[in-house]
Design an enzyme around this catalytic site. Structure first.
Site, short mmCIF file in Angstrom:
data_model
loop_
_atom_site.label_atom_id
_atom_site.label_comp_id
_atom_site.label_asym_id
_atom_site.label_seq_id
_atom_site.Cartn_x
_atom_site.Cartn_y
_atom_site.Cartn_z
N ASP A 1 0.84 -1.20 0.00
CA ASP A 1 0.00 0.00 0.00
C ASP A 1 0.88 1.26 0.00
OD1 ASP A 1 -2.37 1.79 0.79
OD2 ASP A 1 -3.27 -0.18 0.89
N HIS B 1 -3.58 5.73 4.08
CA HIS B 1 -4.40 4.64 3.54
C HIS B 1 -3.88 3.28 3.97
CE1 HIS B 1 -5.93 1.93 0.30
NE2 HIS B 1 -7.02 2.65 0.48
N SER C 1 -11.31 -0.84 -1.04
CA SER C 1 -10.08 -0.99 -0.25
C SER C 1 -10.40 -1.55 1.13
CB SER C 1 -9.40 0.38 -0.08
OG SER C 1 -8.79 0.80 -1.26
#
Length: 368
Positions: free
Chosen positions: A21, A55, A217
Site C-alpha cells: 500500500d 491509507h 479498499s
C-alpha cells in the site's frame, strides 16, 4: 459479523498478512506491536513504515488493529502485519517514485516469505506481464492474494487489476445485508463481497482522527482479516481450502455455481466456518476458482493474457433499489474516501483507486 463470538475461537494469531500500500505507520496506538518491521526485505523495504497518505495504515488497522487507547480494532487483532510501500505518482517528492520498489519485486519477495495472505487494496487498469508472472509465482508458493475490484463503477468501470489476474480474489464492497456499493466495480473478476460502506479509517497521514469512509479498499482489508481468522483456526489448511471455505459459507440468495456480477459468490461470513469445528474445506489442492483462473476473466487462456485494449467490461449497473441511495456523511464527520492516486510502475502509470460513492441494491448474475 459477530466479531466477539468469532474471537472466542480465533483472533488470527500466527498468521502474517502483507499489506502492499502507501506504507504502514507502526506507531499508531492500534498497531503498536502488530507490525513486523524487521521482516521486510531490505531490497523492497524502502520507507515501508512511512505512510505518506494514511491509507495503508488504515488497511493494516482494519486487519490487525488492537483497539488500544480507543483506536480502531481490526477483525483479526491476533494477526501480524508485514508492510510494503509501492510508488505513487502523486508523491510530492519526485525522487520517491524511483526509489519505491516495483510491485512485481514486492510480490516475489513476499512469496518467498512465511506470509500467508497478501492484501492489495489498490488497482490499475492495465495488465502487466511482469506483475502476472509474480502473481503466478506467489500462487505456486501457497499465498492467498486478495485485491479490491475498484471504485469507478459509475464511471468507466474498466476491468481492474490485480483483482482480475488469475489466482487473485477480487473483492467488491457491500453492507451487511449484501447491498453492493454503487461505486463498487463489477464484472467476472468479482469473487466475493465484503463490508466496505461506512468503515472507519484515518482521515489523513497526521493520524489524529478517524473518518468514515467507504470503498473496495476497506472491503479487501476485511476480507483479508476474515481469511486470517480462518487460517489461524486451521493452520494446516492451504490457501485453496481457506478460500473454498469463504466461498462455501458466503451469504447469497442465488445458486453457488452462478456467481453474481456484482457480489461474486456472496458476502463473506467467516463466523460460519469458525463455528463448525468439523467444517470440510475440500481437497487441499483443489482450486475453488479453477475455471476463472484457467481461462481468465475475459475468457482468454491465462497463459495468453489479452492486451489492455482487448479487455472488456459490461455497462455500469442500474439502480435497482427504486432510487434509494445513500451518500457518505458530511465532511465534518466523515470522508468520501474519494481520492484517486496513481501507482508508478515502470514507464507507465496505473490508477490506484481508493474512492467511494453512494450505493444501490444490485445482485445481477453473470452471463454465460
Amino acid at each position: 459479523m459477530k466479531a466477539d463470538d468469532m474471537w472466542k475461537v480465533s483472533t488470527g494469531k500466527g498468521v502474517k498478512v502483507a499489506v502492499i500500500d502507501t506504507g504502514v505507520n507502526p506507531d499508531t496506538p492500534s498497531l503498536k506491536g502488530q507490525v513486523l518491521v524487521g521482516e521486510v526485505p531490505q531490497a523492497v523495504g524502502y520507507k515501508a513504515t512511512e505512510d505518506y497518505d494514511g491509507h495503508g495504515t488504515s488497511m493494516a488497522e482494519l486487519i490487525a488493529g488492537t483497539g488500544a487507547q480507543g483506536s480502531l480494532k481490526g477483525l483479526a487483532p491476533g494477526a501480524k502485519i508485514v508492510p510494503y510501500r509501492i510508488g505513487m505518482k502523486d508523491m510530492k517528492d519526485e525522487s520517491e517514485k524511483g526509489k519505491a520498489p516495483p510491485l512485481p519485486d514486492v510480490i516475489r519477495q513476499i512469496a518467498d516469505s512465511d506470509v500467508k495472505i497478501i492484501n492489495m487494496s489498490f488497482g490499475e487498469y492495465i495488465e502487466r506481464p511482469d506483475v502476472l508472472a509474480a502473481i503466478k509465482y506467489a500462487q505456486s508458493k501457497g499465498k492467498l492474494m486478495i485485491a479490491g475490484t475498484g471504485n469507478d463503477a459509475e464511471g468507466q468501470n474498466s476491468i481492474g487489476f490485480p483483482a482480475a489476474y488469475p489466482y487473485v480474489v477480487g473483492v467488491a464492497a457491500s453492507d451487511e445485508k449484501g447491498t453492493v456499493g454503487k461505486f463498487s466495480e463489477y464484472g467476472n473478476y468479482v469473487d466475493l463481497a465484503s463490508p466496505g460502506l461506512k468503515v472507519p479509517t484515518w482521515c489523513d497521514n497526521t493520524f489524529r482522527s478517524y473518518c468514515t469512509g467507504q470503498g473496495t479498499s476497506q472491503a479487501t482489508a476485511i476480507a483479508s482479516a476474515s481469511a486470517a481468522l480462518i487460517w489461524s483456526a486451521h493452520p494446516d489448511w492451504t490457501a485453496n481450502q481457506v478460500l473454498a471455505s469463504l466461498i462455501e459459507t458466503a451469504g447469497r440468495d442465488w445458486a453457488k455455481d452462478d456467481p453474481s456480477t456484482y457480489l461474486g459468490y456472496g458476502l463473506i461470513r467467516p463466523r460460519k466456518v469458525l463455528e463448525d469445528s468439523n467444517f470440510n474445506p475440500g481437497a487441499a489442492g483443489t482450486d475453488p476458482l479453477a475455471k476463472e483462473n484457467a481461462r481468465g476473466v475475459t475468457g482468454v487462456a491465462a497463459n495468453n493474457s489479452p492486451s489492455p485494449s482487448a479487455s472488456t467490461s459490461s455497462q455500469p449497473p442500474k439502480d435497482t433499489s427504486g432510487g434509494q441511495t445513500s451518500a457518505a456523511g458530511s465532511s465534518s464527520d466523515s470522508s468520501d474516501d474519494n481520492t484517486t492516486m496513481w501507482v508508478a510502475l515502470g514507464a507507465a502509470a496505473a490508477v490506484l483507486v481508493i474512492g467511494g460513492g453512494a450505493f444501490a441494491v444490485v445482485r445481477s448474475r453473470r452471463g454465460a
